[in-house]
Motif scaffolding. Structure first.
Motif, PDB file in Angstrom:
ATOM      1  N   MET A  85       0.825  -1.210   0.000  1.00 59.91           N
ATOM      2  CA  MET A  85       0.000   0.000   0.000  1.00 59.91           C
ATOM      3  C   MET A  85       0.862   1.264   0.000  1.00 59.91           C
ATOM      4  SD  MET A  85      -2.612  -1.243   3.013  1.00 59.91           S
ATOM      5  CE  MET A  85      -3.745   0.146   2.928  1.00 59.91           C
ATOM      6  N   ALA A  86       1.911   1.263   0.818  1.00 62.42           N
ATOM      7  CA  ALA A  86       2.680   2.483   1.094  1.00 62.42           C
ATOM      8  C   ALA A  86       3.417   2.980  -0.137  1.00 62.42           C
ATOM      9  CB  ALA A  86       3.670   2.211   2.218  1.00 62.42           C
ATOM     10  N   THR A  87       3.398   4.295  -0.337  1.00 61.10           N
ATOM     11  CA  THR A  87       4.155   4.901  -1.437  1.00 61.10           C
ATOM     12  C   THR A  87       5.511   5.394  -0.911  1.00 61.10           C
ATOM     13  OG1 THR A  87       3.255   7.090  -0.999  1.00 61.10           O
ATOM     14  CG2 THR A  87       2.040   5.703  -2.560  1.00 61.10           C
ATOM     15  N   VAL A  88       6.410   5.678  -1.848  1.00 55.55           N
ATOM     16  CA  VAL A  88       7.729   6.192  -1.469  1.00 55.55           C
ATOM     17  C   VAL A  88       7.592   7.549  -0.766  1.00 55.55           C
ATOM     18  CG1 VAL A  88       9.893   7.111  -2.417  1.00 55.55           C
ATOM     19  CG2 VAL A  88       8.979   4.927  -3.248  1.00 55.55           C
ATOM     20  N   GLY A  89       6.769   8.428  -1.341  1.00 55.66           N
ATOM     21  CA  GLY A  89       6.590   9.753  -0.731  1.00 55.66           C
ATOM     22  C   GLY A  89       5.984   9.660   0.656  1.00 55.66           C
ATOM     23  N   GLY A  90       5.006   8.786   0.801  1.00 57.83           N
ATOM     24  CA  GLY A  90       4.346   8.619   2.101  1.00 57.83           C
ATOM     25  C   GLY A  90       5.260   8.012   3.143  1.00 57.83           C
ATOM     26  N   ASN A  91       6.106   7.086   2.722  1.00 60.28           N
ATOM     27  CA  ASN A  91       7.057   6.480   3.651  1.00 60.28           C
ATOM     28  C   ASN A  91       7.970   7.554   4.238  1.00 60.28           C
ATOM     29  OD1 ASN A  91       9.455   5.253   4.694  1.00 60.28           O
ATOM     30  ND2 ASN A  91       8.908   3.347   3.661  1.00 60.28           N
ATOM     31  N   ILE A  92       8.458   8.455   3.380  1.00 61.08           N
ATOM     32  CA  ILE A  92       9.367   9.519   3.837  1.00 61.08           C
ATOM     33  C   ILE A  92       8.663  10.428   4.842  1.00 61.08           C
ATOM     34  CG2 ILE A  92      10.603  11.592   3.079  1.00 61.08           C
ATOM     35  CD1 ILE A  92      11.078  10.097   0.401  1.00 61.08           C
ATOM     36  N   LEU A  93       7.383  10.696   4.600  1.00 63.67           N
ATOM     37  CA  LEU A  93       6.666  11.668   5.434  1.00 63.67           C
ATOM     38  C   LEU A  93       5.863  11.025   6.560  1.00 63.67           C
ATOM     39  CD1 LEU A  93       5.526  14.236   2.730  1.00 63.67           C
ATOM     40  CD2 LEU A  93       7.465  14.349   4.292  1.00 63.67           C
ATOM     41  N   GLN A  94       6.042   9.734   6.796  1.00 64.17           N
ATOM     42  CA  GLN A  94       5.330   9.106   7.913  1.00 64.17           C
ATOM     43  C   GLN A  94       5.811   9.729   9.223  1.00 64.17           C
ATOM     44  OE1 GLN A  94       6.475   4.988   9.048  1.00 64.17           O
ATOM     45  NE2 GLN A  94       7.953   5.138   7.401  1.00 64.17           N
ATOM     46  N   ILE A  99       6.370  15.842  -2.736  1.00 61.66           N
ATOM     47  CA  ILE A  99       7.522  15.025  -3.148  1.00 61.66           C
ATOM     48  C   ILE A  99       7.147  14.340  -4.457  1.00 61.66           C
ATOM     49  CG2 ILE A  99       8.973  13.041  -2.587  1.00 61.66           C
ATOM     50  CD1 ILE A  99       8.585  13.674   0.365  1.00 61.66           C
ATOM     51  N   THR A 100       7.974  14.515  -5.493  1.00 62.55           N
ATOM     52  CA  THR A 100       7.651  13.919  -6.794  1.00 62.55           C
ATOM     53  C   THR A 100       8.535  12.723  -7.131  1.00 62.55           C
ATOM     54  OG1 THR A 100       9.113  15.467  -7.940  1.00 62.55           O
ATOM     55  CG2 THR A 100       6.788  16.096  -7.715  1.00 62.55           C
ATOM     56  N   ALA A 101       9.760  12.690  -6.618  1.00 62.65           N
ATOM     57  CA  ALA A 101      10.652  11.566  -6.933  1.00 62.65           C
ATOM     58  C   ALA A 101      11.853  11.551  -5.996  1.00 62.65           C
ATOM     59  CB  ALA A 101      11.145  11.663  -8.382  1.00 62.65           C
ATOM     60  N   ILE A 102      12.529  10.401  -5.995  1.00 62.15           N
ATOM     61  CA  ILE A 102      13.798  10.226  -5.284  1.00 62.15           C
ATOM     62  C   ILE A 102      14.841   9.880  -6.324  1.00 62.15           C
ATOM     63  CG2 ILE A 102      15.038   8.799  -3.606  1.00 62.15           C
ATOM     64  CD1 ILE A 102      12.812  10.487  -2.438  1.00 62.15           C
ATOM     65  N   GLU A 103      15.982  10.556  -6.267  1.00 61.62           N
ATOM     66  CA  GLU A 103      17.050  10.248  -7.222  1.00 61.62           C
ATOM     67  C   GLU A 103      18.248   9.653  -6.493  1.00 61.62           C
ATOM     68  OE1 GLU A 103      18.192  13.520  -9.684  1.00 61.62           O
ATOM     69  OE2 GLU A 103      19.792  12.367 -10.672  1.00 61.62           O
ATOM     70  N   LEU A 104      18.726   8.523  -7.017  1.00 65.13           N
ATOM     71  CA  LEU A 104      19.908   7.868  -6.458  1.00 65.13           C
ATOM     72  C   LEU A 104      21.063   8.039  -7.427  1.00 65.13           C
ATOM     73  CD1 LEU A 104      18.302   4.467  -5.330  1.00 65.13           C
ATOM     74  CD2 LEU A 104      18.602   6.558  -3.974  1.00 65.13           C
ATOM     75  N   ALA A 105      22.209   8.469  -6.932  1.00 74.66           N
ATOM     76  CA  ALA A 105      23.400   8.588  -7.770  1.00 74.66           C
ATOM     77  C   ALA A 105      24.025   7.208  -7.944  1.00 74.66           C
ATOM     78  CB  ALA A 105      24.393   9.545  -7.116  1.00 74.66           C
ATOM     79  N   PRO A 106      24.784   7.013  -9.040  1.00 72.50           N
ATOM     80  CA  PRO A 106      25.505   5.739  -9.162  1.00 72.50           C
ATOM     81  C   PRO A 106      26.556   5.646  -8.060  1.00 72.50           C
ATOM     82  CG  PRO A 106      26.216   7.272 -10.869  1.00 72.50           C
ATOM     83  CD  PRO A 106      25.065   7.923 -10.154  1.00 72.50           C
ATOM     84  N   SER A 107      26.770   4.442  -7.547  1.00 71.22           N
ATOM     85  CA  SER A 107      27.725   4.292  -6.445  1.00 71.22           C
ATOM     86  C   SER A 107      28.229   2.862  -6.379  1.00 71.22           C
ATOM     87  CB  SER A 107      27.031   4.659  -5.126  1.00 71.22           C
ATOM     88  OG  SER A 107      27.674   4.048  -4.025  1.00 71.22           O
ATOM     89  N   GLU A 108      29.549   2.720  -6.287  1.00 70.31           N
ATOM     90  CA  GLU A 108      30.116   1.388  -6.162  1.00 70.31           C
ATOM     91  C   GLU A 108      29.844   0.810  -4.774  1.00 70.31           C
ATOM     92  OE1 GLU A 108      34.481   0.028  -7.155  1.00 70.31           O
ATOM     93  OE2 GLU A 108      33.634   1.305  -8.728  1.00 70.31           O
ATOM     94  N   ALA A 109      29.892   1.678  -3.771  1.00 69.43           N
ATOM     95  CA  ALA A 109      29.618   1.208  -2.411  1.00 69.43           C
ATOM     96  C   ALA A 109      28.189   0.695  -2.288  1.00 69.43           C
ATOM     97  CB  ALA A 109      29.863   2.337  -1.408  1.00 69.43           C
ATOM     98  N   ALA A 110      27.291   1.282  -3.081  1.00 68.69           N
ATOM     99  CA  ALA A 110      25.888   0.874  -2.996  1.00 68.69           C
ATOM    100  C   ALA A 110      25.689  -0.558  -3.474  1.00 68.69           C
ATOM    101  CB  ALA A 110      25.016   1.825  -3.809  1.00 68.69           C
ATOM    102  N   ALA A 111      26.508  -0.978  -4.454  1.00 72.62           N
ATOM    103  CA  ALA A 111      26.345  -2.336  -4.990  1.00 72.62           C
ATOM    104  C   ALA A 111      26.746  -3.383  -3.957  1.00 72.62           C
ATOM    105  CB  ALA A 111      27.172  -2.494  -6.265  1.00 72.62           C
ATOM    106  N   ASN A 112      27.670  -3.038  -3.061  1.00 68.59           N
ATOM    107  CA  ASN A 112      28.076  -3.938  -1.968  1.00 68.59           C
ATOM    108  C   ASN A 112      27.509  -3.371  -0.669  1.00 68.59           C
ATOM    109  OD1 ASN A 112      29.412  -5.944  -0.466  1.00 68.59           O
ATOM    110  ND2 ASN A 112      31.173  -4.606  -0.136  1.00 68.59           N
ATOM    111  N   SER A 113      26.210  -3.559  -0.482  1.00 68.76           N
ATOM    112  CA  SER A 113      25.569  -2.903   0.655  1.00 68.76           C
ATOM    113  C   SER A 113      24.508  -3.792   1.276  1.00 68.76           C
ATOM    114  CB  SER A 113      24.945  -1.574   0.204  1.00 68.76           C
ATOM    115  OG  SER A 113      23.817  -1.792  -0.616  1.00 68.76           O
ATOM    116  N   GLY A 114      24.090  -3.431   2.461  1.00 74.15           N
ATOM    117  CA  GLY A 114      23.077  -4.227   3.141  1.00 74.15           C
ATOM    118  C   GLY A 114      22.386  -3.428   4.237  1.00 74.15           C
ATOM    119  N   TYR A 115      21.483  -4.102   4.945  1.00 80.62           N
ATOM    120  CA  TYR A 115      20.707  -3.453   5.992  1.00 80.62           C
ATOM    121  C   TYR A 115      20.499  -4.437   7.123  1.00 80.62           C
ATOM    122  CZ  TYR A 115      16.972  -0.575   8.064  1.00 80.62           C
ATOM    123  OH  TYR A 115      16.214   0.215   8.903  1.00 80.62           O
TER     124      TYR A 115
END
Lengths: 328, 169
Positions: A104-113, A211-227
């Motif tokens: 259900m949740a949108t990206v914009g709504g998640n940010i503004l929760q 909020i209309t969009a989220i932009e992610l820059a290219p990143s090598e560190a991002a490819a080797n990442s986790g949570y």
């Protein structure tokens, strides 16, 4: 729930024009806002439904990714480009809420929760400066196991509950906004405010801004990442502490490192001090611990959440060790 | 403005405050979908909208305008033959009091599609490869949004495993 007008926006221009003329709130999936309205904590005169505005995930010309604000959380998490190039973002989203809520949740709504601080929710029985400016904060002397250890004030110690935003903070995401005055971009890290003297003001958004969009820059560190998320039950619970991290290695040394924490502040907390310690270093557990100690030196805990300081350190070390392949 | 529920078209309520759950239960008499916490914490109100499982308690009915909704009442065949997952829940004792069951079954039907599509979950080891089959670990994580206070989770997982193995649903 108090009466309100419901308007579905056909396009962005219509959404902005409705929001300009009424005391309106934008509606995404409604998973937080509808609940808050039912509790009479939010009582907008109108809801402008923006959940059907076009929502796409597209490559940017620079090799990054643009994610529309109306895209559902589950769609972002399952998208092949996100899974391959920004795995920490997939994992962070999948660590949050339940499958139904992510659908259900949108990206914009998640940010503004808004915060899930129990005193904020308890309109009938608790004092909360965020809900009612000047009323006081019952959390500071109350049950504050879930509350902030960074950036709190004498007026509010609530945390931001989003998992997704922790990954976006680590990735250095840019938030695209549209409003009456035109369009502008702000770093996600600057979107949410620390409580200070005005915990009721949670973001730098202007009235009617979308909020209309989220932009992610290219990143090598991002490819080797986790949570990594630590919580009171193994699924479907908010974070006690969470860590999003990415590690870019070159010639055995740390070339790029991104670390952000969730569950510790009123905004996703970028661990810039820890990153500073690690850049250019050989990745070892000892070095990771040093970085975590440096970051957490500035933490200020309350009676109920002192455990978060050591927990945050260990979660940072565990996450980085996994990424570096140096797990003990 | 209309909403299609279990194949039948209904008008939407005039009052936008009415949740999809209240529309189903209080206006249309479709009481199979259950009211639990009414705040998105328990999953008892889970329904399927356009193939996706969502919480009807946090969905305003007007938001479902033009959408196709399926509830527990719409799952059995016209001749009364139960949906294979309903039958599997009975055979594996996937319920006791039954209150969470409609939400569990709607949730699980959509979950099976997510697994077959290869959508990852938090416990999926390799995000790019996707889930390696319907392990109990995967099913439990994916069904965490549906609470059962009787403790029928083991039977629920077994019923879903049977459906995944048999290719039905």
């Amino acid at each position: 729930m108090r009466a309100f007008d419901y308007r579905r926006a056909g396009d962005r221009a219509e959404a902005l024009s409705i929001a300009r003329t009424e005391t309106a709130r934008y509606l995404g999936g409604g998973t937080n806002l509808v609940d808050l309205m039912r509790q009479n904590i939010e009582a907008p005169a109108a809801l402008v439904d923006v959940s059907r505005l076009p929502g796409l995930i597209e490559d940017t010309p620079t090799g990054g990714l643009m994610i529309g604000a109306a895209v559902r959380n589950s769609v972002v998490a399952a998208h092949p480009a996100v899974r391959a190039r920004y795995p920490m973002l997939s994992r962070a989203i999948l660590a949050g809420a339940s499958a139904q809520i992510r659908n259900m949740a949108t990206v914009g709504g998640n940010i503004l929760q808004r915060t899930r601080c129990a005193y904020f929710y308890d309109a009938a029985g608790s004092h909360c400066n965020k809900r009612e400016p000047g009323a006081g904060c019952d959390a500071i002397e109350g049950f504050n196991r879930y509350h902030a250890i960074f950036g709190a004030s004498e007026h509010c110690i609530a945390t931001h509950p989003s998992d997704m935003c922790v990954a976006l903070a680590a990735l250095g995401a840019t938030v695209h906004l549209a409003g009456a005055g035109g369009e502008r971009n702000v770093p996600l890290l600057d979107l949410h405010r620390l409580p200070g003297d005005h915990p009721e003001i949670e973001t730098i958004l202007r009235p009617g801004e979308l909020i209309t969009a989220i932009e992610l820059a290219p990143s090598e560190a991002a490819a080797n990442s986790g949570y990594r998320k630590v919580r009171d039950r193994s699924s479907y619970a908010f974070a006690l502490v969470s860590v999003a991290a990415g590690l870019g290695l070159a010639a055995g040394k740390i070339e790029d490192v991104r670390i952000a924490m969730g569950g510790v502040a009123a905004k996703p907390w970028r661990a810039a001090r820890a990153e500073q310690v690690l850049r250019g270093q050989v990745p070892t557990r000892e070095r990771f611990r040093e970085a975590a100690d440096t970051e957490l030196a500035a933490a200020k805990a309350f009676d109920g959440n002192e455990f978060k300081v050591e927990l945050a350190k260990r979660t940072i070390v565990a996450m980085l060790s996994e990424l570096a392949g140096t797990e003990a | 403005m209309a909403i299609v529920i279990n194949g039948t078209e209904y008008p939407l309520p005039d009052d936008p405050r009415i949740s999809l759950l209240d529309l189903l239960r209080e206006r249309l008499g479709l009481t199979g979908t259950k009211l639990g916490c009414n705040q998105g914490g328990c999953g008892a109100c889970t329904v399927i909208i356009d193939g996706t499982r969502v919480l009807s308690c946090l969905t305003l009915a007007v938001q479902a305008d033009g959408r196709e909704v399926w509830t527990i009442e719409g799952l059995a065949a016209k001749d009364g033959q139960l949906h294979p997952l309903q039958q599997a829940f009975i055979e594996h004792d996937g319920l006791q009091c039954g209150y969470c069951t409609p939400g569990q079954i709607c949730s699980a039907i959509a979950m099976v599609e997510e697994l077959r599509r290869g959508d990852p979950s938090y416990v999926t080891a390799d995000l790019t490869e996707g889930p390696m089959g319907a392990t109990r670990h995967e099913i439990r994580e994916r069904m965490s949004g549906n609470l059962c206070r009787c403790g029928a989770h083991n039977g629920i997982v077994e019923a879903i495993e049977e459906i995944m193995a048999g290719g039905a649903a």
